[in-house]
Write a protein that holds these residues in place. Structure first.
Motif, PDB file in Angstrom:
ATOM      1  N   LYS A  47      45.171  36.818  38.789  1.00 23.25           N
ATOM      2  CA  LYS A  47      44.454  35.658  38.277  1.00 23.25           C
ATOM      3  C   LYS A  47      45.356  34.495  37.877  1.00 23.25           C
ATOM      4  O   LYS A  47      45.093  33.347  38.197  1.00 23.25           O
ATOM      5  CB  LYS A  47      43.602  36.091  37.074  1.00 23.25           C
ATOM      6  CG  LYS A  47      42.700  35.010  36.549  1.00 23.25           C
ATOM      7  CD  LYS A  47      41.971  35.461  35.311  1.00 23.25           C
ATOM      8  CE  LYS A  47      42.706  35.202  34.025  1.00 23.25           C
ATOM      9  NZ  LYS A  47      42.936  33.807  33.687  1.00 23.25           N
ATOM     10  N   HIS A  48      46.441  34.811  37.140  1.00 26.01           N
ATOM     11  CA  HIS A  48      47.236  33.702  36.613  1.00 26.01           C
ATOM     12  C   HIS A  48      48.303  33.192  37.587  1.00 26.01           C
ATOM     13  O   HIS A  48      49.104  32.348  37.230  1.00 26.01           O
ATOM     14  CB  HIS A  48      47.838  34.073  35.255  1.00 26.01           C
ATOM     15  CG  HIS A  48      48.721  35.284  35.306  1.00 26.01           C
ATOM     16  ND1 HIS A  48      48.230  36.558  35.216  1.00 26.01           N
ATOM     17  CD2 HIS A  48      50.057  35.399  35.442  1.00 26.01           C
ATOM     18  CE1 HIS A  48      49.242  37.417  35.293  1.00 26.01           C
ATOM     19  NE2 HIS A  48      50.348  36.737  35.430  1.00 26.01           N
ATOM     20  N   ALA A 157      49.383  35.760  30.928  1.00 25.55           N
ATOM     21  CA  ALA A 157      48.475  34.855  30.226  1.00 25.55           C
ATOM     22  C   ALA A 157      49.136  34.103  29.074  1.00 25.55           C
ATOM     23  O   ALA A 157      48.526  33.233  28.489  1.00 25.55           O
ATOM     24  CB  ALA A 157      47.229  35.558  29.712  1.00 25.55           C
ATOM     25  N   ALA A 302      39.471  43.683  30.366  1.00 23.18           N
ATOM     26  CA  ALA A 302      40.931  43.522  30.390  1.00 23.18           C
ATOM     27  C   ALA A 302      41.520  43.940  29.042  1.00 23.18           C
ATOM     28  O   ALA A 302      40.836  43.917  28.031  1.00 23.18           O
ATOM     29  CB  ALA A 302      41.286  42.075  30.688  1.00 23.18           C
ATOM     30  N   ASN A 306      42.242  36.732  28.593  1.00 25.44           N
ATOM     31  CA  ASN A 306      42.663  35.816  29.645  1.00 25.44           C
ATOM     32  C   ASN A 306      43.579  36.413  30.700  1.00 25.44           C
ATOM     33  O   ASN A 306      44.323  35.693  31.351  1.00 25.44           O
ATOM     34  CB  ASN A 306      43.297  34.549  29.041  1.00 25.44           C
ATOM     35  CG  ASN A 306      42.426  33.985  27.938  1.00 25.44           C
ATOM     36  OD1 ASN A 306      41.193  34.057  28.027  1.00 25.44           O
ATOM     37  ND2 ASN A 306      43.034  33.453  26.908  1.00 25.44           N
ATOM     38  N   ASP A 308      43.690  39.614  33.965  1.00 24.76           N
ATOM     39  CA  ASP A 308      42.783  40.441  34.772  1.00 24.76           C
ATOM     40  C   ASP A 308      43.290  41.875  34.886  1.00 24.76           C
ATOM     41  O   ASP A 308      42.888  42.616  35.756  1.00 24.76           O
ATOM     42  CB  ASP A 308      42.605  39.826  36.167  1.00 24.76           C
ATOM     43  CG  ASP A 308      43.925  39.683  36.912  1.00 24.76           C
ATOM     44  OD1 ASP A 308      44.987  40.035  36.348  1.00 24.76           O
ATOM     45  OD2 ASP A 308      43.900  39.217  38.068  1.00 24.76           O
ATOM     46  N   GLU A 310      43.340  45.530  33.590  1.00 29.29           N
ATOM     47  CA  GLU A 310      42.503  46.373  32.732  1.00 29.29           C
ATOM     48  C   GLU A 310      42.956  47.829  32.749  1.00 29.29           C
ATOM     49  O   GLU A 310      42.255  48.696  32.244  1.00 29.29           O
ATOM     50  CB  GLU A 310      41.019  46.275  33.134  1.00 29.29           C
ATOM     51  CG  GLU A 310      40.716  46.067  34.584  1.00 29.29           C
ATOM     52  CD  GLU A 310      41.242  47.150  35.497  1.00 29.29           C
ATOM     53  OE1 GLU A 310      42.119  46.831  36.335  1.00 29.29           O
ATOM     54  OE2 GLU A 310      40.818  48.308  35.413  1.00 29.29           O
ATOM     55  N   ASP A 333      33.008  41.020  32.589  1.00 34.26           N
ATOM     56  CA  ASP A 333      34.359  40.465  32.545  1.00 34.26           C
ATOM     57  C   ASP A 333      34.542  39.561  33.760  1.00 34.26           C
ATOM     58  O   ASP A 333      34.541  40.035  34.896  1.00 34.26           O
ATOM     59  CB  ASP A 333      35.423  41.569  32.547  1.00 34.26           C
ATOM     60  CG  ASP A 333      36.787  40.999  32.170  1.00 34.26           C
ATOM     61  OD1 ASP A 333      37.147  39.932  32.703  1.00 34.26           O
ATOM     62  OD2 ASP A 333      37.472  41.596  31.320  1.00 34.26           O
ATOM     63  N   TYR A 335      37.029  38.286  34.947  1.00 38.19           N
ATOM     64  CA  TYR A 335      38.280  38.503  35.689  1.00 38.19           C
ATOM     65  C   TYR A 335      38.347  39.866  36.362  1.00 38.19           C
ATOM     66  O   TYR A 335      39.292  40.158  37.076  1.00 38.19           O
ATOM     67  CB  TYR A 335      39.473  38.336  34.749  1.00 38.19           C
ATOM     68  CG  TYR A 335      39.439  37.016  34.033  1.00 38.19           C
ATOM     69  CD1 TYR A 335      39.168  35.842  34.738  1.00 38.19           C
ATOM     70  CD2 TYR A 335      39.623  36.938  32.661  1.00 38.19           C
ATOM     71  CE1 TYR A 335      39.102  34.624  34.098  1.00 38.19           C
ATOM     72  CE2 TYR A 335      39.560  35.714  32.006  1.00 38.19           C
ATOM     73  CZ  TYR A 335      39.289  34.562  32.729  1.00 38.19           C
ATOM     74  OH  TYR A 335      39.219  33.368  32.088  1.00 38.19           O
ATOM     75  N   HIS A 373      38.089  36.920  25.875  1.00 39.41           N
ATOM     76  CA  HIS A 373      38.499  35.911  26.865  1.00 39.41           C
ATOM     77  C   HIS A 373      38.033  34.541  26.391  1.00 39.41           C
ATOM     78  O   HIS A 373      36.906  34.388  25.918  1.00 39.41           O
ATOM     79  CB  HIS A 373      37.819  36.182  28.209  1.00 39.41           C
ATOM     80  CG  HIS A 373      38.316  37.412  28.901  1.00 39.41           C
ATOM     81  ND1 HIS A 373      39.649  37.683  29.090  1.00 39.41           N
ATOM     82  CD2 HIS A 373      37.648  38.447  29.471  1.00 39.41           C
ATOM     83  CE1 HIS A 373      39.784  38.832  29.741  1.00 39.41           C
ATOM     84  NE2 HIS A 373      38.579  39.318  29.974  1.00 39.41           N
ATOM     85  N   SER A 375      37.304  32.009  28.190  1.00 38.97           N
ATOM     86  CA  SER A 375      36.333  31.352  29.080  1.00 38.97           C
ATOM     87  C   SER A 375      34.888  31.758  28.758  1.00 38.97           C
ATOM     88  O   SER A 375      33.961  31.185  29.320  1.00 38.97           O
ATOM     89  CB  SER A 375      36.654  31.701  30.528  1.00 38.97           C
ATOM     90  OG  SER A 375      36.514  33.088  30.714  1.00 38.97           O
TER      91      SER A 375
END
Ligand SMILES: NC(=O)c1ccc[n+]([C@@H]2O[C@H](COP(=O)([O-])OP(=O)(O)OC[C@H]3O[C@@H](n4cnc5c(N)ncnc54)[C@H](O)[C@@H]3O)[C@@H](O)[C@H]2O)c1
Length: 408
Positions: A47-48, A157, A302, A306, A308, A310, A333, A335, A373, A375
């Motif tokens: 993700k990041h 993150a 996760a 922030n 992904d 887990e 989630d 992500y 998270h 978001s």
């Protein structure tokens, strides 16, 4: 310069990009053909890490991925970033490291440097990995090839956590090995910290992890004690923050008892999901409901906000404990759209995150916030959910009707 990085995961991929940007030619090796294919197409699976970042270095021909280990014969250095999970009975599993050693040994060129980055116990590099490399290559470490350990300190993150800016601890099998490894990382990392041996470098990483575990356990224990006293731990943390950094600095003499500390910390931390499940039961109880038969949504799979990743997340422990007690458990989630098959939690493989909308969220008897998270819209959650158990103080500052949010 040409190097190989084995294991293109959360650690290996950012490192490969970092070296590629410093004009080093990087061969990324991974047994996962899917990842190899995505890297070569300039696409991301983390993700990041933005796809453009990968695409750029692939276009410049600085990074190429492959599953063919014969390419090792053409590189000056091999950096190993494969997983070192704990087995079911919490014993370290270094089989991925040893398999990698076996795969690269026959292709290792004379004078090459091998660096292990995976978190592991002291002795892994200069005993276990060394022996596999020596047997497979017919060469001797410290004489015919170089060997070193440098713990990775990836902090997904964390916006500040640029690979380049995190000081890199390096230990070598011999002084010459150390010199080679320091030269390698100095090409692209701002600060390299040499230590006297591979074992010291391995122990450094463990100390960092243990320090964190003890601090987490300390706060967990205080959370329980303060909870019983009716004191809000989150308010205490906020207030304590205004003075010193929150966590205690342990003095050296306290390390005399360190295995007791570590085990105790582990015990306290692994028992926390049970405490949370009790809070869920209490919250449902006020609505005349039992865990059995209730629809419960876990928010955040996760292991921290922030990201992904887990794999070691306590959310799985929560899902398992609640399911065992007869709840109908689902998760949300953004992500982790679908749970990949894992050795630890095969029963959850293939499950999908629910959609984020009023109708879906309202249908649950209770929403359990496990990971906060940023978001997620907590105002919408406060509006839509019938009952919330908040383990992260994510609902602070969100207005909801009295009795809807329970802190745990
Ligand atoms: N992710 C983190 O934030 C983090 C933090 C601290 C320490 N670590 C440590 O770093 C190491 C790597 O972790 P990660 O998170 O990058 O793991 P990961 O699972 O994201 O990546 C590992 C990669 O290695 C590949 N692989 C496995 N066996 C292989 C083999 N024999 N040959 C080639 N490739 C192989 C896998 O396909 C995968 O792509 C572990 O030791 C872990 O404990 C990770």
């Amino acid at each position: 310069m040409k190097i190989a990085i084995v294991g293109l995961g959360y650690v290996g991929l950012p490192l490969a990009i970092q070296f590629a940007r410093a004009n080093v030619n990087v061969l990324g090796l991974d047994i996962d053909a899917g990842k190899v294919d995505l890297v070569n197409k300039g696409r991301s699976y983390i993700k990041h890490i933005a796809p453009e970042t990968i695409a750029e270095v692939v276009r410049q021909k600085r990074l190429r991925a492959s599953s063919d280990f014969r390419g090792v014969s053409e590189v000056e250095a091999v950096i190993i970033c494969v997983p070192t999970p704990l087995s079911r009975n919490r014993e370290p599993d270094i089989s991925f490291v040893l398999e990698t050693g076996q795969a690269i040994a026959p292709h290792l060129s004379r004078g090459a440097l091998v660096v292990l980055e995976s978190t592991t116990y002291p002795g892994t590099t200069d005993e276990d990995l060394r022996s596999v490399l020596e047997v497979g290559s017919g060469m001797k470490a410290g004489v015919d090839f170089h060997l070193a350990f440098s713990p990775e300190r990836e902090d997904p993150a964390n916006e500040q956590s640029k690979v380049k800016l995190i000081p890199k601890v390096v230990g070598g099998h011999t002084p010459a090995c150390l010199e080679r490894a320091v030269a390698l990382y100095s090409k692209t990392i701002d600060k390299v910290v040499p230590v006297s041996s591979c074992r010291v470098a391995e122990a450094t990483k463990l100390l960092e992890n243990i320090f964190r575990s003890v601090n987490i356990a300390l706060v967990n224990e205080l959370k329980l004690v303060y909870g019983a006293m009716g004191i809000d731990i989150w308010e205490v943390i906020e207030a304590a923050r205004t003075k010193d950094p929150f966590y205690l600095t342990w003095k050296a003499r306290e390390y005399g008892q360190h295995t007791r500390f570590i085990e105790l910390a582990g015990e306290i931390n692994t028992r926390m999901p049970e405490h949370v499940v009790r809070a869920v039961a209490d919250a449902l109880n006020t609505q005349c409901k039992a865990i059995k038969g209730s629809k419960i949504l876990i928010l955040g799979l996760a292991y921290k906000p922030n990201v992904d990743d887990e794999r070691e997340s306590p959310s799985y422990a929560l899902m398992k404990l609640l399911a065992e007690r007869g709840a109908e458990v689902a998760y949300y989630d953004p992500y982790v759209p679908v749970i990949k098959p894992t050795r630890e939690h095969p029963q959850f493989a293939g499950r999908k995150s629910v959609e984020w909308n009023r109708a879906t969220i309202t249908a649950f008897d209770l929403v359990l916030i496990a990971t906060n998270h940023s978001s997620v819209d907590y105002h919408e959650l406060g509006d839509w959910a019938r009952c919330i158990v908040d383990t992260r103080n994510a609902m602070a500052g969100v207005h909801v009707s009295e009795g809807k949010v329970w802190k745990a």
